[in-house]
Write a protein that holds these residues in place. Structure first.
Motif, short mmCIF file in Angstrom:
data_model
loop_
_atom_site.label_atom_id
_atom_site.label_comp_id
_atom_site.label_asym_id
_atom_site.label_seq_id
_atom_site.Cartn_x
_atom_site.Cartn_y
_atom_site.Cartn_z
N VAL A 23 1.07 -1.15 -0.04
CA VAL A 23 -0.02 -0.11 -0.05
C VAL A 23 0.80 1.27 -0.04
O VAL A 23 1.88 1.41 0.82
CB VAL A 23 -1.01 0.11 1.34
N SER A 24 0.74 2.16 -0.95
CA SER A 24 1.37 3.51 -1.00
C SER A 24 0.31 4.48 -1.16
O SER A 24 -0.33 4.43 -1.89
CB SER A 24 2.59 3.48 -2.15
N LEU A 25 0.64 5.58 -0.46
CA LEU A 25 -0.21 6.60 -0.63
C LEU A 25 0.35 8.09 -0.21
O LEU A 25 1.32 7.82 0.74
CB LEU A 25 -1.70 6.53 0.03
N THR A 26 -0.09 9.07 -0.48
CA THR A 26 0.48 10.43 0.09
C THR A 26 -0.72 11.21 0.41
O THR A 26 -1.85 11.27 -0.13
CB THR A 26 1.24 10.97 -1.09
N MET A 27 -0.37 12.34 1.41
CA MET A 27 -1.48 13.04 1.88
C MET A 27 -0.65 14.56 1.89
O MET A 27 0.25 14.73 2.22
CB MET A 27 -1.51 12.76 3.23
N GLU A 28 -1.63 15.30 1.17
CA GLU A 28 -0.99 16.94 1.15
C GLU A 28 -1.50 17.38 2.63
O GLU A 28 -2.34 17.06 3.14
CB GLU A 28 -1.92 17.56 -0.03
N PRO A 29 -0.50 18.28 3.01
CA PRO A 29 -0.89 18.85 4.11
C PRO A 29 -2.02 19.91 3.96
O PRO A 29 -2.37 20.56 2.99
CB PRO A 29 0.37 19.76 4.49
N GLY A 30 -2.64 20.05 5.20
CA GLY A 30 -3.88 21.05 5.21
C GLY A 30 -5.17 20.49 4.24
O GLY A 30 -6.04 21.42 4.02
N ARG A 31 -4.97 19.22 3.95
CA ARG A 31 -6.31 18.78 2.97
C ARG A 31 -6.90 17.46 4.04
O ARG A 31 -6.41 16.95 4.91
CB ARG A 31 -5.83 18.32 1.82
N ILE A 32 -8.09 17.11 3.25
CA ILE A 32 -9.00 16.21 3.80
C ILE A 32 -8.36 14.98 2.71
O ILE A 32 -8.97 15.21 1.66
CB ILE A 32 -10.10 16.43 4.02
N THR A 33 -7.83 14.05 3.16
CA THR A 33 -7.83 12.86 2.32
C THR A 33 -8.28 11.84 2.73
O THR A 33 -8.23 11.44 3.97
CB THR A 33 -6.10 12.44 2.26
N CYS A 34 -8.88 10.99 1.92
CA CYS A 34 -9.86 9.86 2.43
C CYS A 34 -9.46 8.59 1.78
O CYS A 34 -8.85 8.53 0.92
CB CYS A 34 -11.50 10.13 2.14
N LEU A 35 -9.80 7.58 2.73
CA LEU A 35 -9.62 6.07 2.31
C LEU A 35 -10.99 5.49 2.41
O LEU A 35 -11.85 5.44 3.39
CB LEU A 35 -8.48 5.57 3.33
N LEU A 36 -11.42 4.71 1.21
CA LEU A 36 -12.54 4.11 1.09
C LEU A 36 -12.40 2.71 1.08
O LEU A 36 -11.44 2.35 0.51
CB LEU A 36 -13.59 4.85 -0.09
N GLY A 37 -13.40 2.06 1.45
CA GLY A 37 -13.10 0.62 1.62
C GLY A 37 -14.26 -0.18 2.04
O GLY A 37 -14.98 0.54 3.18
N ALA A 38 -14.72 -1.34 1.70
CA ALA A 38 -15.67 -2.14 2.61
C ALA A 38 -15.12 -2.66 3.70
O ALA A 38 -13.97 -2.59 3.97
CB ALA A 38 -16.24 -3.24 1.43
N ASN A 39 -15.83 -3.24 4.40
CA ASN A 39 -15.77 -4.13 5.62
C ASN A 39 -14.55 -5.16 5.35
O ASN A 39 -14.45 -5.89 4.31
CB ASN A 39 -17.02 -4.75 6.20
N GLY A 40 -13.73 -5.35 6.25
CA GLY A 40 -12.58 -6.10 5.75
C GLY A 40 -11.54 -5.83 4.57
O GLY A 40 -10.80 -6.64 4.40
N ALA A 41 -11.69 -4.57 4.17
CA ALA A 41 -10.59 -4.32 2.94
C ALA A 41 -9.42 -3.93 3.64
O ALA A 41 -8.30 -3.96 2.96
CB ALA A 41 -11.02 -3.05 2.36
N GLY A 42 -9.28 -3.67 5.03
CA GLY A 42 -7.87 -3.68 5.69
C GLY A 42 -7.61 -1.97 6.14
O GLY A 42 -6.43 -1.76 6.42
#
Lengths: 236, 307
Positions: A23-42
């Motif tokens: 899993v790789s991801l980045t988040m910009e400062p001062g922003r809302i970054t979301c992670l979506l996923g169903a139950n059990g996605a991790g």
């Protein structure tokens, strides 16, 4: 500009069961970054790894340029990360005020704690009325306020919010999302982990979709709304 | 019955109750924070008594002219510090490694540890299998009330034990570290998410609980003026029972439980038609009945309360 948070090729497992792979991801400062996923996605596992509650099997986590993978949870919190955990997880036998104090556990300045508490009470006047009440005796909606207020107490630079809509009535969910939007607008980086696709994307600027431990889609919140992969992650 | 004899029994009940309460506090703290029953806790009491005796002998060897009050303070603090350190080692190397194992394993491991502690003292303390005289460190002033004898050392021990318990309660309810202990007891993971250093809080809890147990051991020595290697066995079972009938995880319950048990013993001695040798049979019998009436302890709430 420096990224607030970067995950590089994170893998994690409970025993022999792989839960997260690469899993790789980045988040910009001062922003809302979301992670979506169903139950059990991790999703919850990813948060555990971020907070140091579970050691990743491989990969790096950079917060403000420093690798925090492998640090103890209290060291990671000390760097300026806070979390509003799934299911609220308030301390039931503590008063509302003690719960808020726990949020600022690592803050040495009583002056700053008092100031922050006043801010939280301004945001949730209900909590001020009930500050001497045991948190466990409050309604679900009030406990959610305690949990959010507690997460704001340390003035984190990155706030992780895990499933804020879980188990709440639609009205309260809308309230919560309004507050999260306001937290983001105030300049705090927010990592919002949710199942609720529509409302989450409405307040996020960028999003990732997790399915079976892998990132299957990423993009601007606006684009993700119509993305096939998002729908597949939930129903496919 | 003679009123002065009753008074004597009352004093005895207070002393025993304080001792049991001190032991029970440790059981309840450890259960609150880690959900484990540490069965070697009774033997920590015994180690406390023997550590106190050793420090006394050391004192006498190094500076025989030391004033008695200073010796008493040194013996008390050194004994408590020694057992606190020992408790931290136990938590670090016995309890924490077993955290992901079933609770039964911890129970078994600590029972075996208790045996190791008992046997180690018996084997390695000079002539350890025989009872050891414990020095009278407190002044032997006393006052007569009718036929009853009120001794200064009893009062001093009772007050010291009480202050220690009050101190622990204040620490837990009114300090930042105490708040962290309560947070860990209520939800360890949430406490970590708030930035609490969990391993440190566990060490701290074991240091506190073990130091309090050590004081119970010193109190035992000073009260009876004799200690032996297996005094922790019965004290452990009684302390555990006290914590359970008070409501495991609740400090005030542990204190209440300790005094309830002590006065059951006294009642069994005074008011029952059988010989006083059966006072423990009577007390434990009532404990079983109490557990049937209050399955989660006298002071516990619907779900079992933590710390």
């Amino acid at each position: 500009m420096r990224q607030a948070l970067t995950l590089n090729h994170i893998s994690a497992a409970y025993g022999k069961a792989d839960v997260l792979s690469d899993v790789s991801l980045t988040m910009e400062p001062g922003r809302i970054t979301c992670l979506l996923g169903a139950n059990g996605a991790g999703k919850s596992t990813l948060i555990k790894v971020l907070l140091g509650l579970l050691k990743p099997r491989a990969g790096e986590i950079f917060f403000e340029g420093e690798n925090i993978a492998g640090l103890q949870p209290h060291e990671i919190i000390g760097r300026g990360i806070a979390c509003i955990p799934e299911g609220r997880r308030i301390f039931p036998k503590m008063t509302v005020e003690e719960n808020l104090y726990m949020g600022a556990y690592q803050e040495p300045s009583t002056e700053r704690i008092r100031k922050k508490m006043a801010e939280v009470y301004a945001l949730f006047p209900r909590l001020q009325e009930r500050r001497a009440q045991l948190a466990g005796t409050m309604s679900g909606g009030e406990q959610a306020m305690v949990s959010i207020g507690r997460g704001l107490m340390p003035s984190p630079r990155l706030l992780i919010i895990d499933e804020p809509s879980l188990g709440l009535s639609p009205v309260l969910v809308s309230d919560n999302f309004r507050i999260i939007r306001r937290i983001g607008e105030a300049g705090t980086s927010v990592f919002l982990v949710e199942q609720n696709v529509r409302q989450t994307l409405a307040i996020s600027s960028y999003g990732y979709v997790l399915s079976q431990g892998r990132i299957v889609a990423r993009g601007n919140a606006r684009d993700l709304r119509d993305d096939e992969a998002v729908r597949e992650a939930y129903f496919g | 019955m003679d009123i002065s004899l009753l008074l004597q029994f009352f004093i005895n009940g207070c002393m025993l109750g304080m001792m049991y309460a001190l032991v029970a506090v440790g059981f309840t703290l450890f259960f609150g924070v880690l959900d484990v029953i540490v069965f070697s806790h009774g033997d920590s009491v015994m180690v406390g008594a023997f550590a106190g005796l050793s420090f006394y002998l050391l004192c006498m060897y190094l500076s025989p002219g030391m004033p008695v009050w200073l010796v008493t303070l040194f013996v008390s603090f050194a004994g408590m510090a020694f057992v606190a350190g020992f408790g931290m080692l136990v938590s670090r190397f016995v309890i924490m490694p077993l955290r992901s194992a079933p609770a039964l394993n911890t129970l078994l491991a600590t029972m075996m540890l208790g045996t190791v502690m008992r046997e180690a003292v018996r084997l390695f303390f000079p002539d350890g299998s025989n009872p050891k005289p414990f020095p009278r460190l407190l002044p032997d002033w006393s006052w007569k009330f009718g036929g009853a004898l009120l001794r200064f050392d009893n009062i001093a021990l009772f007050i010291a034990g009480g202050l220690l318990i009050v101190g622990v309660a204040l620490l837990i309810n009114h300090t930042r570290l105490g708040m962290a202990i309560r947070a860990v007891a209520q939800d360890a993971e949430a406490a970590q998410i708030m930035g609490v250093d969990f391993p440190f809080i566990v060490l701290l809890t074991f240091a506190i609980g073990s130091a309090v147990a050590a004081f119970a051991g010193l109190m035992n020595g000073l009260y009876y003026n004799e200690i032996n290697f297996n005094l922790g066995l019965l004290l452990g079972v009684i302390g555990f029972s006290s914590a359970v009938i008070g409501g495991l995880g609740n400090i005030y319950g542990a204190i209440l439980g300790g005094f309830v048990f002590a006065f059951l013993q006294v009642f069994g001695t005074v008011a029952m038609p059988f010989s006083s040798a059966y006072k423990d049979v009577f007390a434990f019998g009532v404990v079983i009945v109490l557990m049937a009436i209050f399955p989660t302890g006298i002071l516990s709430e619907r779900q079992s309360q933590r710390v």
